[in-house]
Scaffold this motif. Structure first.
Motif, PDB file in Angstrom:
ATOM      1  N   GLY A  99       0.819  -1.206   0.000  1.00  0.00           N
ATOM      2  CA  GLY A  99       0.000   0.000   0.000  1.00  0.00           C
ATOM      3  C   GLY A  99       0.858   1.263   0.000  1.00  0.00           C
ATOM      4  N   GLN A 100       1.846   1.266   0.874  1.00  0.00           N
ATOM      5  CA  GLN A 100       2.732   2.422   1.001  1.00  0.00           C
ATOM      6  C   GLN A 100       3.507   2.654  -0.301  1.00  0.00           C
ATOM      7  N   MET A 101       4.031   1.580  -0.838  1.00  0.00           N
ATOM      8  CA  MET A 101       4.822   1.665  -2.075  1.00  0.00           C
ATOM      9  C   MET A 101       3.984   2.243  -3.206  1.00  0.00           C
ATOM     10  N   CYS A 102       2.740   1.756  -3.344  1.00  0.00           N
ATOM     11  CA  CYS A 102       1.878   2.225  -4.428  1.00  0.00           C
ATOM     12  C   CYS A 102       1.558   3.712  -4.269  1.00  0.00           C
ATOM     13  N   ARG A 103       1.265   4.107  -3.039  1.00  0.00           N
ATOM     14  CA  ARG A 103       0.951   5.524  -2.810  1.00  0.00           C
ATOM     15  C   ARG A 103       2.136   6.410  -3.165  1.00  0.00           C
ATOM     16  N   ASP A 104       3.319   6.039  -2.661  1.00  0.00           N
ATOM     17  CA  ASP A 104       4.513   6.849  -2.910  1.00  0.00           C
ATOM     18  C   ASP A 104       4.838   6.899  -4.395  1.00  0.00           C
ATOM     19  N   CYS A 105       4.709   5.746  -5.033  1.00  0.00           N
ATOM     20  CA  CYS A 105       5.032   5.660  -6.453  1.00  0.00           C
ATOM     21  C   CYS A 105       4.060   6.511  -7.271  1.00  0.00           C
ATOM     22  N   ASP A 106       2.785   6.527  -6.855  1.00  0.00           N
ATOM     23  CA  ASP A 106       1.801   7.353  -7.564  1.00  0.00           C
ATOM     24  C   ASP A 106       2.181   8.820  -7.507  1.00  0.00           C
ATOM     25  N   GLY A 107       2.690   9.244  -6.361  1.00  0.00           N
ATOM     26  CA  GLY A 107       3.134  10.635  -6.215  1.00  0.00           C
ATOM     27  C   GLY A 107       4.207  10.953  -7.242  1.00  0.00           C
ATOM     28  N   TYR A 108       5.150  10.033  -7.373  1.00  0.00           N
ATOM     29  CA  TYR A 108       6.217  10.229  -8.345  1.00  0.00           C
ATOM     30  C   TYR A 108       5.659  10.264  -9.762  1.00  0.00           C
ATOM     31  N   LEU A 109       4.706   9.349 -10.048  1.00  0.00           N
ATOM     32  CA  LEU A 109       4.148   9.260 -11.402  1.00  0.00           C
ATOM     33  C   LEU A 109       3.417  10.542 -11.799  1.00  0.00           C
ATOM     34  N   VAL A 110       2.748  11.153 -10.825  1.00  0.00           N
ATOM     35  CA  VAL A 110       2.054  12.412 -11.102  1.00  0.00           C
ATOM     36  C   VAL A 110       3.075  13.479 -11.497  1.00  0.00           C
ATOM     37  N   LYS A 111       4.164  13.510 -10.715  1.00  0.00           N
ATOM     38  CA  LYS A 111       5.213  14.488 -11.004  1.00  0.00           C
ATOM     39  C   LYS A 111       5.797  14.238 -12.389  1.00  0.00           C
ATOM     40  N   LYS A 112       6.031  12.968 -12.684  1.00  0.00           N
ATOM     41  CA  LYS A 112       6.640  12.615 -13.960  1.00  0.00           C
ATOM     42  C   LYS A 112       5.699  12.967 -15.119  1.00  0.00           C
ATOM     43  N   GLY A 113       4.393  12.737 -14.896  1.00  0.00           N
ATOM     44  CA  GLY A 113       3.416  13.045 -15.939  1.00  0.00           C
ATOM     45  C   GLY A 113       3.409  14.521 -16.293  1.00  0.00           C
TER      46      GLY A 113
END
Lengths: 206, 643
Positions: A99-113
């Protein structure tokens, strides 16, 4: 309810070899598939189409370990497992970690997008490589849990082979239904985690 | 009964093929041509249409009455058609949920009718070659075609006097053509199919004559046409810069379509030439009586304008692999199909994505050959004729249906999930994507209030969670006998047949009474999308657009400045002095525009800021590429993959 095991000519048991099952599906598909009856009379064609769809459905159920267990539980006990949202014992830590990994990774993906210029993308690239590594590592852990469950299921086959036959008294009592249900729940989580992590891996690679 | 032919009804070209004595071959027309351009010219009211090569030749002269790429409009609603897509030289109409139509000479043509003209020509050619009437066909469609698009294709066949015996997915057909000589083998292949207007990626397992599709993904609005369009726009800009007519369509009046057509034709030819040459001259003499255009276009320029489009196909490759739970290294072959895969850039990109063996790439000083692309990867297969493989596969499937090839069986899948709308506007999946077809699944319904007589069921296709984001296949009324709530039970069975087409059947569990459900097509339903767009546009009108644009542009410029300075500092020693000056100039330009911000209302000129930031992006591109290679190199070193 259709017994998918009976339909595919397999003995009832928790573990099935995927390759063997696939071969059986292909063998049975040959004579039943609608392509083979295209020139037949309409009634016969329809009947064959129906039988093929049933075979197809049975294979879909038996192929996925999680769906297969659900089917097996229903066959043996006559009912679906109760709908309880409880995390299976021994997986709490992984539950939190995914859960934690997915949340953190989503944050990065938004930035990358949002990064469109070459310089901004460069800034994020290093982090992206690290995310890919971390996701890969966690995927490995989840996979190991799934494989462990598979091994346990394979070990249970012998109990099914020696239990009283279907319809005889004492069959359900002789089967480790409680543990089977626990494995079913754990497998549900494993497949959900696998999907969640895989989705991030795909997005990261884009 | 007539023999069954296989037809590849393509965006750009169409073909007809047949199996004779166990050998599939493409049927040539009386002029010996195997490829028929999917182009239809309508010379005058009530005059017979002109189809194929002849129509293609008059296309540049009569652009307004010559229809091409009509496949893009098959089975689609007006609201789904993007602005870019309507930029064809013939008129296209269609609003909201209405179907797309093409008004010519006072008559409205549907895409199905236009496609039927192409099919009719292929049918005639086949009849002339075989010397017997042809009334049955297998027609291919992109794997990612939805229900409406498949039904439209069947309709087109019927209009051309053909019984459509089967709809087959194009990449699957290509795999059949590839695998016919390999029936003893066991292997896994990917088919990368990039045609004129559509893209599909399918993963298959070949197992002693059984071809099982494992997963498929794609985009029905992405193809070689889009590259042509971009190259046309690129040439139009250079024509304008050279003092020629304005064909960009970006300022004021729409450009002369005859001229645009000429440029388009030149763009397509240039693109094809650049697959074998590294540069070529585009020459358009007397574009206007006083202006001739000529310019050398390099392969590098073409690649720069196509890369972003082609990169979009990567996501589909990744998703298909993910759905099939495969890694590129699990594959034996990546088969390239579709004319656009002749482009060297396509081959290079696909090789990289799939880690193809025997493929090497050079990035800067870094060779990403043997170590980066491990030899365990699949082989890039370019031996299949990319134009003919699909038609040949269709002919093979036709032969299977006719009772031939008893040792061969194709197990295809449905590309999109099928479901129904549930409470809260969410989609409840009933048949998940990549399920082997034909497939059936049932759902039991009951009533929520006493004496309820009916219930509206909304059928959807797609992968999104919200039903509004998916494609609506239609709605139907489910009827109940009057009874207390919860007592009636009606089962609805959804069936996806071997063509990938949906059928629904309702059955009263108590009486056993069955009824085929008539679905109201999505066309007359209120469109939430249009509604939403209207609402959003109203809301935006009250915003101060310029101020918001400035804030956004400023934020981006600031981030880019910081990132550029940091990277310049990191690689300071390696920078060429002249390049460093160039970088500083670009930075100063951005700073200059930022300094012009009005301190009172905190607003500046967003358009200018965007322009200078874009310029900075352009200048920093080589720096970014260099630095990315360094980062990649460092990672490979860290993992011990290179010294």
């Amino acid at each position: 309810m259709t017994d998918a095991y009976a339909l595919m000519g397999e003995d009832r048991r928790p573990w099935l070899d995927p390759e063997v099952l696939k071969r059986r599906f292909h063998e049975m598909s040959g004579p039943l598939h609608p392509d083979r009856h295209h020139g037949a009379a309409e009634g016969e064609r329809e009947a064959m189409g129906k039988r093929y769809a049933e075979l197809n459905a049975a294979y879909s159920v038996l192929r996925e370990p999680r769906d297969r267990l659900l089917h097996l539980i229903e066959l043996e006990t006559g009912e679906r497992p109760r709908d309880i949202q409880r995390i299976p014992p021994g997986t709490m830590e992984l539950f939190v970690e995914v859960g934690q990994m997915c949340r953190d990774c989503d944050g990065y993906l938004v930035k990358k997008g949002g990064a469109t210029s070459p310089m901004l993308r460069l800034q994020l690239m290093q982090a992206g490589l690290e995310w890919a590594d971390r996701l890969g590592e966690l995927q490995g852990k989840v996979r190991a849990v799934g494989e462990g469950l598979g091994v346990e299921l394979a070990g249970m086959n012998v109990v099914w082979a020696t239990a009283p036959a279907v319809g005889e008294a004492g069959r359900v009592g002789a089967l480790p239904m409680e543990r089977l249900e626990q494995i079913y729940r754990a497998m549900s989580y494993v497949s959900r985690w696998t999907d969640q992590l895989q989705e991030r891996v795909v997005q990261l690679a884009m | 009964m007539s023999r069954i032919v296989g037809i590849d009804l393509g965006t750009t070209n169409s073909l007809v093929a047949i199996v004779d004595s166990g050998i599939p071959y493409v049927i040539a027309d009386p002029d010996g041509q195997r490829l028929t351009p999917s182009v239809v010219h309508f010379p005058a009211p009530d005059a017979p249409t002109v189809v194929g090569h002849l129509a293609n030749r008059v296309r540049a002269l009569k652009p307004a009455t010559t229809v091409y790429s009509v496949k893009r409009f098959m089975g689609r609603r007006g609201a789904d058609i993007g602005r870019e897509e309507t930029q064809v030289t013939y008129p296209v109409e269609g609003q909201g949920n209405g179907p797309v139509t093409i008004p010519l000479h006072g008559r409205s043509w549907t895409p199905e009718q236009v496609s039927a003209e192409i099919l009719l020509k292929l049918r005639r050619d086949a009849e002339a070659s075989l010397g017997e009437p042809v009334s049955r066909a297998v027609i291919t469609v992109p794997a990612y075609f939805n229900d409406a698009q498949r039904n439209a294709t069947i309709k087109a066949g019927e209009l051309a006097g053909l019984t459509v015996e089967r709809i087959v997915n194009e990449p699957t057909a290509a795999a059949l053509a590839y695998g016919l000589d390999r029936l003893k083998e066991k292997s896994r292949v990917a088919v990368y199919d990039l045609g004129g207007g559509t893209f599909d990626l399918s993963l298959l397992e070949l197992n002693q004559g059984t071809f099982q599709v494992l997963a498929t993904h794609g985009d029905t609005r992405l193809g070689g046409d889009d590259i042509d369009r971009r190259l046309t726009a690129f040439l139009a800009r250079h024509i304008l810069d050279a003092g020629g007519p304005d064909l960009t369509g970006e300022h004021g009046a729409p450009p002369d379509i005859t001229l645009v057509s000429r440029v388009r034709e030149a763009a397509e030819k240039t693109k094809i030439r650049l697959s074998s040459e590294t540069q070529t001259e585009v020459s358009l003499p007397f574009l206007t009586p006083s202006f001739s255009f000529s310019r050398v276009v390099t392969r590098e320029e073409l690649e720069r304008i196509s890369t972003e489009l082609l990169e979009r196909t990567r996501a589909h490759c990744l998703r298909a692999l993910s759905d099939a739970r495969l890694q590129p290294s699990d594959l034996d072959q990546v088969i390239l199909v579709g004319g656009q895969t002749r482009m060297p850039l396509v081959r290079r990109l696909v090789s990289t994505w799939f880690n193809c063996a025997e493929f090497e790439e050079q990035r800067g000083d870094l060779r990403l050959g043997d170590e980066h692309h491990r030899p365990s990867g699949p082989q890039l297969n370019t031996t299949v004729n990319p134009d003919e493989a699909v038609a040949l596969g269709a002919a093979i499937q036709a032969e299977i249906l006719a009772g031939g090839f008893r040792n061969l069986l194709l197990l295809d899948v449905t590309p999109l999930s099928l479901g129904i709308e549930t409470f809260g506007g969410l989609m409840n999946v009933i048949i998940p994507r990549n399920t082997t077809i034909p497939a059936k699944a049932g759902e039991l319904f009951t009533t929520a209030v006493d004496n309820q007589r009916s219930m509206l069921i909304h059928v959807l296709q797609g992968e999104r969670e919200r039903s509004a984001d998916n494609w609506s296949l239609g709605r139907f009324d489910l009827e109940f006998e009057p009874a207390p709530k919860g007592v009636p039970r009606v089962g609805v069975q959804f069936e996806i047949d071997a063509n990938g087409v949906l059928h629904a059947l309702a059955r009263d569990v108590k009486t056993g009474h069955q009824k085929i459900v008539e679905m109201k097509s999505a066309v007359d339903v209120a469109d939430e999308d249009v509604q939403r767009m209207v609402e959003e546009s109203v809301a935006n009108a009250f915003d101060d657009l310029r101020a918001r644009q400035w804030i956004e542009a400023k934020l981006r410029a600031g981030e880019t400045l910081t990132a550029t300075r940091r990277t310049m500092a990191d690689y300071d020693a390696e920078l060429d002095p002249a390049y460093r000056v160039q970088l500083h100039q670009a930075l100063d330009e951005v700073e200059g525009v930022l300094a012009l911000e009005n301190p009172r209302n905190k607003t500046g000129d967003p358009a200018r800021l965007k322009a200078v930031t874009a310029q900075l992006d352009e200048v920093t591109r080589p720096l970014a590429e260099y630095a990315m290679d360094k980062v990649m190199e460092a990672m490979l070193k860290k993992k011990g993959l290179i010294q």
